[in-house]
Structures are given as C-alpha cells and as structure tokens.
Design an enzyme around this catalytic site. Structure first.
Site, PDB file in Angstrom:
ATOM      1  N   GLY A 115     -10.030   7.647  -0.846  1.00  0.00           N
ATOM      2  CA  GLY A 115     -10.359   6.339  -1.389  1.00  0.00           C
ATOM      3  C   GLY A 115     -10.739   5.382  -0.259  1.00  0.00           C
ATOM      4  O   GLY A 115     -11.147   5.806   0.818  1.00  0.00           O
ATOM      5  N   ARG A 122       2.349   5.513  -0.706  1.00  0.00           N
ATOM      6  CA  ARG A 122       3.504   4.984  -1.434  1.00  0.00           C
ATOM      7  C   ARG A 122       4.702   5.883  -1.173  1.00  0.00           C
ATOM      8  O   ARG A 122       4.582   7.113  -1.120  1.00  0.00           O
ATOM      9  CB  ARG A 122       3.220   4.906  -2.942  1.00  0.00           C
ATOM     10  CG  ARG A 122       2.200   3.835  -3.316  1.00  0.00           C
ATOM     11  CD  ARG A 122       2.744   2.429  -3.042  1.00  0.00           C
ATOM     12  NE  ARG A 122       1.814   1.372  -3.409  1.00  0.00           N
ATOM     13  CZ  ARG A 122       0.979   0.775  -2.565  1.00  0.00           C
ATOM     14  NH1 ARG A 122       0.952   1.176  -1.294  1.00  0.00           N
ATOM     15  NH2 ARG A 122       0.173  -0.190  -2.965  1.00  0.00           N
ATOM     16  N   ASP A 141       5.077   4.412   6.828  1.00  0.00           N
ATOM     17  CA  ASP A 141       4.935   2.972   6.623  1.00  0.00           C
ATOM     18  C   ASP A 141       5.552   2.550   5.304  1.00  0.00           C
ATOM     19  O   ASP A 141       5.700   1.365   5.038  1.00  0.00           O
ATOM     20  CB  ASP A 141       3.458   2.572   6.645  1.00  0.00           C
ATOM     21  CG  ASP A 141       3.259   1.064   6.578  1.00  0.00           C
ATOM     22  OD1 ASP A 141       3.858   0.353   7.411  1.00  0.00           O
ATOM     23  OD2 ASP A 141       2.517   0.590   5.697  1.00  0.00           O
ATOM     24  N   HIS A 151       6.094  -1.287   6.055  1.00  0.00           N
ATOM     25  CA  HIS A 151       5.041  -1.452   5.054  1.00  0.00           C
ATOM     26  C   HIS A 151       4.022  -2.497   5.520  1.00  0.00           C
ATOM     27  O   HIS A 151       3.612  -3.382   4.755  1.00  0.00           O
ATOM     28  CB  HIS A 151       5.634  -1.850   3.705  1.00  0.00           C
ATOM     29  CG  HIS A 151       4.775  -1.424   2.548  1.00  0.00           C
ATOM     30  ND1 HIS A 151       5.298  -1.052   1.329  1.00  0.00           N
ATOM     31  CD2 HIS A 151       3.429  -1.287   2.414  1.00  0.00           C
ATOM     32  CE1 HIS A 151       4.322  -0.738   0.491  1.00  0.00           C
ATOM     33  NE2 HIS A 151       3.169  -0.867   1.140  1.00  0.00           N
TER      34      HIS A 151
END
Length: 208
Positions: free
Chosen positions: A39, A125, A149, A173
C-alpha cells in the site's frame, strides 16, 4: 531496520562498559527485504530500500505485472504465496492492514519459516503479531531480533518483556510521526478548507 541490523541497543550498552570501535552487526546493502503489503507505506518503503541497495520481495493482493519496473522489486506474489518467500528474507516487514485474516498472522509457524539471522519489523498494527510467539522465537534463537513500532497494548506496561529485551528495538508508534509529516498534514487540511470554500473538489475524501 538499521537499529536492529547494527544491534544499536547492545552497542549503546557496550559504550558504558568501555567497548569501543568493535565491528557490530550488518549493513542493509545486498540483504533481502520482504514487504508484506504494498500500500502507500509499503510502496514508499520499497522505493527507499531499493535506493539502499537491497533486494526486495513483496506480497500484495494485486501484484504489479512488471515487478522489476516498480521500485526495483525482485518478486511480488499474492498473499497465499507468502510462506514460500519468508525463508528468503533477511528482514520481514509488515505494512499490512489489520483485518480478521491478518490478525495474529505473524505467529509461531511464521517465525519458524524465517532465517535464524532474520529480523521481524512491524510498522503496521500490533495485533498482526502474536507477541507470545514472537518472544518465544527470540528467546529460542529462532530469529535474530525484532523492530516494533506498534504493540498489542499501547502504551505497554513498564514490565512488558519486550521493553527489556536486548534484541528488540521499540519505538512508541511514531514511525511516521515527524515535524515534517505533521506539517504536511496541517497543510493538507488547510488546502482542503480552501478547496471547500472555493467549491473545488476535495482531496482524500473517505468513501461512504
């Protein structure tokens, strides 16, 4: 990826004990990266890794017809062929969207297919990774390390075993969060406000 490859966490600890100038870790050049998901993030990453001299494999629901013409990709396969690509990678990077199909996909059987010298990088995620299986794989020496992350619980409790593991590099994050990215976000919002005021088409409109 760089922090993992150069064993930055261990290297920093070594400085305090007087270790200096010793060869540590690996470079990214001539290594193979496997990107799970091409993506916006995955494709941007592919361009950067190609410029750093890496071989790039990827999986995507809609692979390009000519991978070598697309950011120098060596091979792009559909997700059902992921298992065949895992053993070839020195870095496995998840940029996939969290769905019922991807939740927990990076688990024991996944890590068992990785090289013992390979690193897992998760910038997508947290729930895509089975954290118990990852910790077990690291402790058993089945993979070399991980760069994360995102986690299943954010922020993690201070006694979370990942926080104190020598072979895990964690960022809070913030992989895509910089002064530049926040500035660009603000400018994009301002541009849409102007477009709305002037009756022009808006950008990045969510589908309904």
């Amino acid at each position: 990826m760089m922090a993992c490859a150069r064993q930055m966490k261990v290297t920093q600890q070594g400085v305090t004990s007087g270790k200096w100038g010793r060869p540590t870790g690996d470079a990214l050049i001539d290594r193979t990266a496997l990107i799970i998901g091409l993506g916006a993030v995955g494709s941007a990453l592919a361009r950067r890794l190609h410029a750093m001299g890496m071989r790039i494999l990827a999986t995507d629901l809609h692979p390009p017809e000519n991978p070598s013409d697309t950011w120098g990709l060596s091979e792009v396969a559909t997700p059902d062929r992921l298992d065949a690509l895992i053993p070839r990678a020195d870095f496995v990077i998840s940029t996939a969207t969290l769905t019922p199909d991807t939740q927990g996909r990076l688990n024991r059987s996944f890590f068992e297919r990785m090289k013992p010298t390979a690193y897992l990088i998760n910038i997508s995620r947290g729930p895509i990774v089975n954290e118990e299986d990852l910790l077990d794989a690291l402790n058993r020496g089945e993979i070399a390390g991980a760069g994360l992350d995102v986690l299943n619980r954010e922020p993690p409790p201070l006694d979370h075993p990942f926080l104190h593991h020598d072979r895990i590099v964690i960022t809070p994050h913030t992989a895509g969060v910089t002064q530049q990215s926040f500035g660009a976000l603000g400018r994009a919002v301002a541009d849409n406000i102007i477009r709305l005021k002037e009756g022009r088409p808006l950008k990045n409109v969510a589908a309904t």
